[in-house]
Motif scaffolding. Structure first.
Motif, PDB file in Angstrom:
ATOM      1  N   VAL A   4      19.175  71.060  48.944  1.00  0.00           N
ATOM      2  CA  VAL A   4      19.496  71.250  48.224  1.00  0.00           C
ATOM      3  C   VAL A   4      20.434  71.198  47.027  1.00  0.00           C
ATOM      4  CG1 VAL A   4      21.198  74.099  48.028  1.00  0.00           C
ATOM      5  CG2 VAL A   4      19.442  73.516  50.350  1.00  0.00           C
ATOM      6  N   LEU A   8      20.424  71.643  43.321  1.00  0.00           N
ATOM      7  CA  LEU A   8      21.263  72.411  42.259  1.00  0.00           C
ATOM      8  C   LEU A   8      21.903  71.111  41.562  1.00  0.00           C
ATOM      9  CD1 LEU A   8      23.522  73.263  44.792  1.00  0.00           C
ATOM     10  CD2 LEU A   8      22.557  74.547  43.557  1.00  0.00           C
ATOM     11  N   LYS A   9      21.336  70.051  41.686  1.00  0.00           N
ATOM     12  CA  LYS A   9      21.106  68.654  41.127  1.00  0.00           C
ATOM     13  C   LYS A   9      20.232  68.666  39.582  1.00  0.00           C
ATOM     14  CE  LYS A   9      21.641  63.437  39.976  1.00  0.00           C
ATOM     15  NZ  LYS A   9      21.753  62.742  40.817  1.00  0.00           N
ATOM     16  N   LYS A  11      18.937  71.614  38.771  1.00  0.00           N
ATOM     17  CA  LYS A  11      19.277  72.973  37.416  1.00  0.00           C
ATOM     18  C   LYS A  11      19.269  72.946  36.656  1.00  0.00           C
ATOM     19  CE  LYS A  11      19.530  76.622  39.847  1.00  0.00           C
ATOM     20  NZ  LYS A  11      20.049  78.288  40.652  1.00  0.00           N
ATOM     21  N   ASN A  14      25.884  73.959  37.332  1.00  0.00           N
ATOM     22  CA  ASN A  14      26.185  74.722  38.543  1.00  0.00           C
ATOM     23  C   ASN A  14      26.429  76.088  38.450  1.00  0.00           C
ATOM     24  OD1 ASN A  14      24.674  73.140  40.077  1.00  0.00           O
ATOM     25  ND2 ASN A  14      25.679  72.176  40.927  1.00  0.00           N
ATOM     26  N   ILE A  16      27.397  79.694  39.198  1.00  0.00           N
ATOM     27  CA  ILE A  16      27.767  80.842  39.792  1.00  0.00           C
ATOM     28  C   ILE A  16      28.041  82.003  39.211  1.00  0.00           C
ATOM     29  CG2 ILE A  16      28.769  81.591  41.690  1.00  0.00           C
ATOM     30  CD1 ILE A  16      29.339  78.796  42.189  1.00  0.00           C
ATOM     31  N   PRO A  86      24.566  71.958  51.593  1.00  0.00           N
ATOM     32  CA  PRO A  86      23.200  70.826  50.554  1.00  0.00           C
ATOM     33  C   PRO A  86      22.330  70.529  50.915  1.00  0.00           C
ATOM     34  CG  PRO A  86      26.097  71.280  50.489  1.00  0.00           C
ATOM     35  CD  PRO A  86      25.517  71.655  51.261  1.00  0.00           C
ATOM     36  N   VAL A 107      24.892  78.441  48.606  1.00  0.00           N
ATOM     37  CA  VAL A 107      24.786  77.251  49.194  1.00  0.00           C
ATOM     38  C   VAL A 107      26.710  76.892  48.835  1.00  0.00           C
ATOM     39  CG1 VAL A 107      24.721  74.833  48.807  1.00  0.00           C
ATOM     40  CG2 VAL A 107      22.802  76.641  47.107  1.00  0.00           C
ATOM     41  N   GLY A 116      27.208  77.186  44.842  1.00  0.00           N
ATOM     42  CA  GLY A 116      25.830  77.294  43.684  1.00  0.00           C
ATOM     43  C   GLY A 116      25.184  78.621  44.576  1.00  0.00           C
ATOM     44  N   ILE A 118      20.294  78.798  44.962  1.00  0.00           N
ATOM     45  CA  ILE A 118      18.931  78.631  45.018  1.00  0.00           C
ATOM     46  C   ILE A 118      18.350  79.984  44.507  1.00  0.00           C
ATOM     47  CG2 ILE A 118      19.376  75.960  45.597  1.00  0.00           C
ATOM     48  CD1 ILE A 118      17.759  76.480  48.155  1.00  0.00           C
ATOM     49  N   ASP A 122      13.245  78.431  42.469  1.00  0.00           N
ATOM     50  CA  ASP A 122      14.001  76.904  42.466  1.00  0.00           C
ATOM     51  C   ASP A 122      13.402  76.033  43.291  1.00  0.00           C
ATOM     52  OD1 ASP A 122      16.416  77.460  40.363  1.00  0.00           O
ATOM     53  OD2 ASP A 122      17.395  77.716  42.047  1.00  0.00           O
TER      54      ASP A 122
END
Length: 150
Positions: A4, A8-9, A11, A14, A16, A86, A107, A116, A118, A122
């Motif tokens: 995860v 996130l990285k 994407k 982050n 929200i 994560p 997350v 964040g 997902i 994603d």
């Protein structure tokens, strides 16, 4: 196997996106459209109170003939929110989303801080990327070319 945190990285931002339970559904829908997302977290201070999705709107507002401007998010939000850490794998998330029939997972870190969110998109993007990398490695192996390193 990607995590995860990797998703996130990848994407990038982050950000929200959220609303309050007291906000109207009209505001929530406008925010979803503005941000290009299908769900918003419902936050009470920094804590997750629920999640509101396009599916919630369709089933609890549109089909029931309710007014988006007169209905608050808190009246129709999903209160039971499933979260991931994560460290969890993309495969674990895909399995969770499939079994629960959900499309979004907030997350949280070990301190229960929100990092964040997902989406199923994603996850699918990450799995496809990993498969493409594996295919490239196999093609290089078969052709005798040096492997590609990331």
């Amino acid at each position: 196997m990607s995590t995860v945190a990797d998703i996130l990285k990848a994407k990038g931002s982050n950000s929200i996106y959220s609303v309050a339970a007291s906000d109207t559904m009209l505001l929530a829908l406008q925010r979803m459209a503005e941000k290009g997302v299908g769900a918003l977290l419902v936050l009470d201070d920094a804590h997750i109170a629920g999640i509101i999705t396009e599916r919630d709107y369709a089933r609890k507002i549109a089909l029931q003939g309710r007014s988006s401007a007169a209905t608050t998010v808190g009246e129709v939000m999903t209160r039971k929110v499933h979260c991931v850490s994560p460290e969890q794998s993309s495969e674990e998330c895909m399995s969770l989303m499939t079994s629960l029939r959900i499309r979004h997972l907030p997350v949280l870190n070990a301190h229960r801080q929100l990092l964040g969110m997902i989406s199923i998109g994603d996850i699918v993007k990450e799995i496809i990327s990993a498969q493409q990398f594996t295919i490239q490695q196999l093609e290089h192996y078969i052709s005798g070319a040096p492997p590609v390193h990331v």
